[in-house]
Design a protein around this motif. Sequence first.
Motif, PDB file in Angstrom:
ATOM      1  N   SER A  51       3.252   2.541   3.902  1.00 38.77           N
ATOM      2  CA  SER A  51       4.126   2.134   2.782  1.00 38.77           C
ATOM      3  C   SER A  51       5.246   3.347   3.177  1.00 38.77           C
ATOM      4  O   SER A  51       6.484   2.861   3.256  1.00 38.77           O
ATOM      5  N   LYS A  97      -1.020  -4.906   3.091  1.00 37.57           N
ATOM      6  CA  LYS A  97      -2.866  -4.834   2.821  1.00 37.57           C
ATOM      7  C   LYS A  97      -3.664  -4.456   4.528  1.00 37.57           C
ATOM      8  O   LYS A  97      -3.794  -3.792   4.842  1.00 37.57           O
ATOM      9  N   ASP A  98      -3.246  -6.304   4.796  1.00 36.33           N
ATOM     10  CA  ASP A  98      -3.255  -6.852   6.153  1.00 36.33           C
ATOM     11  C   ASP A  98      -3.678  -5.588   7.753  1.00 36.33           C
ATOM     12  O   ASP A  98      -3.867  -5.546   8.323  1.00 36.33           O
ATOM     13  N   ARG A 103       7.182 -13.340   2.851  1.00 33.06           N
ATOM     14  CA  ARG A 103       6.609 -12.582   3.681  1.00 33.06           C
ATOM     15  C   ARG A 103       5.401 -13.725   4.458  1.00 33.06           C
ATOM     16  O   ARG A 103       4.746 -13.953   3.680  1.00 33.06           O
ATOM     17  N   GLN A 147      -2.865   1.803   2.869  1.00 36.52           N
ATOM     18  CA  GLN A 147      -1.383   0.886   2.140  1.00 36.52           C
ATOM     19  C   GLN A 147      -0.258   2.414   2.056  1.00 36.52           C
ATOM     20  O   GLN A 147       0.658   1.988   2.037  1.00 36.52           O
ATOM     21  N   PHE A 202       6.957  -9.586   7.530  1.00 37.32           N
ATOM     22  CA  PHE A 202       6.629  -8.455   7.308  1.00 37.32           C
ATOM     23  C   PHE A 202       8.082  -8.849   6.180  1.00 37.32           C
ATOM     24  O   PHE A 202       8.235  -8.957   5.204  1.00 37.32           O
ATOM     25  N   THR A 245       2.452 -11.784   6.115  1.00 36.66           N
ATOM     26  CA  THR A 245       2.234 -11.073   6.127  1.00 36.66           C
ATOM     27  C   THR A 245       2.239 -10.473   4.971  1.00 36.66           C
ATOM     28  O   THR A 245       3.189 -10.205   4.607  1.00 36.66           O
ATOM     29  N   LYS A 246       0.880  -9.464   4.327  1.00 34.91           N
ATOM     30  CA  LYS A 246       0.706  -8.035   3.783  1.00 34.91           C
ATOM     31  C   LYS A 246       0.635  -7.279   3.925  1.00 34.91           C
ATOM     32  O   LYS A 246      -0.036  -7.044   5.376  1.00 34.91           O
TER      33      LYS A 246
END
Length: 66
Positions: free
Chosen positions: A44, A30-31, A25, A40, A20, A27-28
Amino acid sequence: RELITRRQEEIIMMVFERGFFETPRRTKLKDLAKLTGVSQATLSEILRKGQKRIVVDYLRARRKAI
């Protein structure tokens, strides 16, 4: 007192291991939120608070070293 909470450490380690913090990145958010089972927004917030504590601790230590 612990620098960061156990949950913050778990989350930060997980997102770090999944790329991340890399550019770009791997990966996101969201995932990652799906993996942790939190929204999310919550993920965060956990990340921001943990990162802030780490950065503040680092900067305080640097200030003391000067």
